[in-house]
Design an enzyme around this catalytic site. Sequence first.
Site, PDB file in Angstrom:
ATOM      1  N   ARG A 103      33.914 -13.100 -26.252  1.00 29.73           N
ATOM      2  CA  ARG A 103      34.967 -14.025 -26.670  1.00 29.73           C
ATOM      3  C   ARG A 103      35.316 -13.812 -28.134  1.00 29.73           C
ATOM      4  NH1 ARG A 103      32.735 -16.988 -30.354  1.00 29.73           N
ATOM      5  NH2 ARG A 103      30.579 -17.715 -30.177  1.00 29.73           N
ATOM      6  N   GLY A 104      36.467 -14.335 -28.544  1.00 36.48           N
ATOM      7  CA  GLY A 104      36.832 -14.296 -29.941  1.00 36.48           C
ATOM      8  C   GLY A 104      36.010 -15.285 -30.749  1.00 36.48           C
ATOM      9  N   CYS A 114      30.987 -20.900 -36.771  1.00 33.85           N
ATOM     10  CA  CYS A 114      32.324 -20.287 -36.759  1.00 33.85           C
ATOM     11  C   CYS A 114      32.694 -19.703 -38.120  1.00 33.85           C
ATOM     12  CB  CYS A 114      33.374 -21.292 -36.306  1.00 33.85           C
ATOM     13  SG  CYS A 114      33.056 -21.958 -34.663  1.00 33.85           S
ATOM     14  N   ALA A 158      35.102 -26.563 -30.442  1.00 34.18           N
ATOM     15  CA  ALA A 158      35.306 -25.146 -30.737  1.00 34.18           C
ATOM     16  C   ALA A 158      36.110 -24.484 -29.624  1.00 34.18           C
ATOM     17  CB  ALA A 158      33.961 -24.441 -30.904  1.00 34.18           C
ATOM     18  N   ILE A 159      36.771 -23.391 -29.985  1.00 35.24           N
ATOM     19  CA  ILE A 159      37.559 -22.607 -29.037  1.00 35.24           C
ATOM     20  C   ILE A 159      37.208 -21.135 -29.193  1.00 35.24           C
ATOM     21  CG2 ILE A 159      39.895 -21.897 -28.359  1.00 35.24           C
ATOM     22  CD1 ILE A 159      40.913 -24.547 -29.457  1.00 35.24           C
ATOM     23  N   ILE A 174      36.532 -23.708 -24.221  1.00 28.03           N
ATOM     24  CA  ILE A 174      36.322 -24.698 -25.272  1.00 28.03           C
ATOM     25  C   ILE A 174      34.966 -25.378 -25.106  1.00 28.03           C
ATOM     26  CG2 ILE A 174      38.800 -25.136 -25.393  1.00 28.03           C
ATOM     27  CD1 ILE A 174      38.326 -27.800 -23.941  1.00 28.03           C
ATOM     28  N   THR A 203      28.381 -19.692 -32.719  1.00 27.13           N
ATOM     29  CA  THR A 203      28.395 -21.117 -32.437  1.00 27.13           C
ATOM     30  C   THR A 203      27.161 -21.493 -31.629  1.00 27.13           C
ATOM     31  OG1 THR A 203      29.790 -22.973 -31.737  1.00 27.13           O
ATOM     32  CG2 THR A 203      29.669 -21.082 -30.250  1.00 27.13           C
ATOM     33  N   TYR A 204      26.977 -22.785 -31.474  1.00 27.90           N
ATOM     34  CA  TYR A 204      25.837 -23.326 -30.722  1.00 27.90           C
ATOM     35  C   TYR A 204      26.327 -23.973 -29.443  1.00 27.90           C
ATOM     36  CZ  TYR A 204      22.357 -26.828 -29.345  1.00 27.90           C
ATOM     37  OH  TYR A 204      21.481 -27.598 -28.618  1.00 27.90           O
TER      38      TYR A 204
END
Length: 241
Positions: free
Chosen positions: A87-88, A193, A162-163, A176, A92-93
């Site tokens: 993913r872009g 991020c 987040a995305i 998401i 993240t957690y």
Amino acid sequence: MVNNRDSLDLAPFSSPDAQAVEWLISDAPVPYPEAVAAMEARAAAIAGGEASELVWLLEHPALYTSGTSGKPGDMLQARFPVFETGRGGQVTYHGPGQRVVYLMLDLKRRRPDVRAYVASLEALIIRTLAAFNITGERREDRVGVWVARPDKGAACEDKIAAIGVRLKRWVSLHGISINVEPDLDHFAAIVPCGIVDPRYGVTSLVDLGHPAAMTDVDVALRQAFEEIFGPSKLLLPEKTT
């Protein structure tokens, strides 16, 4: 700052043939490799015209993921397993108390516009949060959804969702995550991020004083999804491939 994503038209993301998107909720935490394998298989089937679109709601065991823009310095302390992912975004957690939403949608049929798709996901989050009287906002220079925190000081903001997306043959993968009631201390082991500005932190519904059951969040998510993307069809728990 003027946010150009606010002006993007979201209507074309509704299904042109009004076919309901399958909606699946997993009750037990799903291991990350298992989820990715299922997404990849389903996306390939959708691209091949062999399966319908799917939105998959789940939780993961505590873990960290690093996207295509991830940097070694983003991982301060590997408290939990770390997974490289397609993913872009950066690091993240994911963990219990966080609603993860994986969307496998045919953007070639809906609208082949990655930027508009990301804006539609931001709108999905913002409308979901509004159901709990939380004002989520976009930031042109930061992907995700943010809430103002004047209680922490001037210009302070916290990220609540987040995305991170990926496209294969114009079918979307990943999606998401919304912090409902995760252990926010787990974010302290990473640079979430890639955001290093001390004015920007991480929050959740509970942290903001809006406790909500995960089932209530799911109801709000589905309503917001249908407003933007069109009808959905709830499935009983089953394999996603």
